[in-house]
Design a protein around this motif. Structure first.
Motif: not given
Length: 276
Positions: A190-198, A221-226, A230-234, A264-271
């Motif tokens: 719930v929270y992780g996908p919503t915060a990343t999408t926003v 970018d959304l699916i690779p980031t999620l 999953i590999m980092y946040w649990p 995350l900021t690196y992914m957001a800075s992509l072209a």
């Protein structure tokens, strides 16, 4: 004449001596018939003797009153001083715990503002670290990008983490293993996908991207980031929900999010993606 005077003087001395002798015998007889004093121990005699000598000393006479007064002051002030040492207010305001005590107090009095400013600070440092690692811009740091990240942490992440952790703690108030796993599942679904999408959407909109371009960015970018989340946040969520009190969970989560925000900021800075 002189002989008569000498006889009268001798007679007067004799009468005075007889009166003194009779008084002395009367005192001895009354002392014999009086009640005897109780026996006094040797230690008490010695103490009375020393006290008498101490009182006879002129330069020591002020000390007994001074000592007793200081003793009374110490008896009344000692419990207050000891209790003040172990009181939370004094310990939290000591130099060693001054900053921590101040921060905990701010979380209690102004929780949303404190957590929002903390998130803004962490996102600022994380974006500067991300730009340092990438080193794509030889002209220097992109301060506009850093301000976007700080604004996102201040306006969105800080308040949302506050309400999210309070909601999860009310839904699952326990901190046992099963409740911790349920909280982790809610965070990942719930929270992780919503915060990343926003995050991706707001950052792209602030850069002037259109709705179609934002959608294309999310598809890319959304699916690779999620998956990376999953590999980092649990593990981070397990420590946060299991061992940290509710009012400190946003702080711990933001601390864990430092490395995540660098990515995350690196992914957001992509072209941006072409809408076609």
């Amino acid at each position: 004449m002189a002989a008569a005077a000498a006889a009268l003087m001798k007679n007067g001395h004799l009468k005075a001596h007889l009166r003194h002798h009779s008084l002395h015998r009367f005192l001895q007889q009354s002392t014999k018939h009086s009640i005897p004093d109780p026996p006094v121990s040797a230690h008490k005699k010695m103490g009375n003797h020393l006290r008498h000598q101490f009182q006879q000393c002129k330069w020591c006479s002020p000390f007994p009153h001074f000592i007793s007064r200081k003793t009374k002051e110490l008896q009344f002030s000692a419990p207050t001083k000891i209790s003040s040492i172990f009181s939370p207010r004094v310990s939290s305001s000591s130099p060693k715990f001054g900053l921590v005590g101040w921060y905990l107090g701010m979380i209690q009095t102004r929780p949303i503002a404190t957590k929002s400013i903390t998130s803004a600070f962490i996102y600022t440092v994380a974006d500067l670290s991300s730009q340092t690692i990438a080193a794509e811009n030889s002209e220097g740091y992109d301060l506009v990008r850093t301000l976007r990240m700080a604004g996102y942490g201040l306006v969105i992440i800080g308040p949302s983490l506050h309400y999210w952790f309070n909601l999860v703690s009310r839904v699952f108030p326990k901190r046992d293993l099963l409740s911790t796993l349920k909280k982790m599942a809610l965070g990942q679904t719930v929270y992780g996908p919503t915060a990343t999408t926003v995050f991706f959407s707001v950052n792209a909109a602030l850069q002037g991207e259109s709705c179609s371009e934002i959608v294309a960015r999310l598809k890319r970018d959304l699916i690779p980031t999620l998956i990376s989340g999953i590999m980092y946040w649990p593990v981070c969520d397990f420590v946060t929900f299991r061992f940290v009190p509710v009012h400190l969970q946003p702080l711990v989560s933001n601390s864990f999010s430092y490395l995540w925000t660098v990515y995350l900021t690196y992914m957001a800075s992509l072209a941006k993606v072409s809408s076609s």
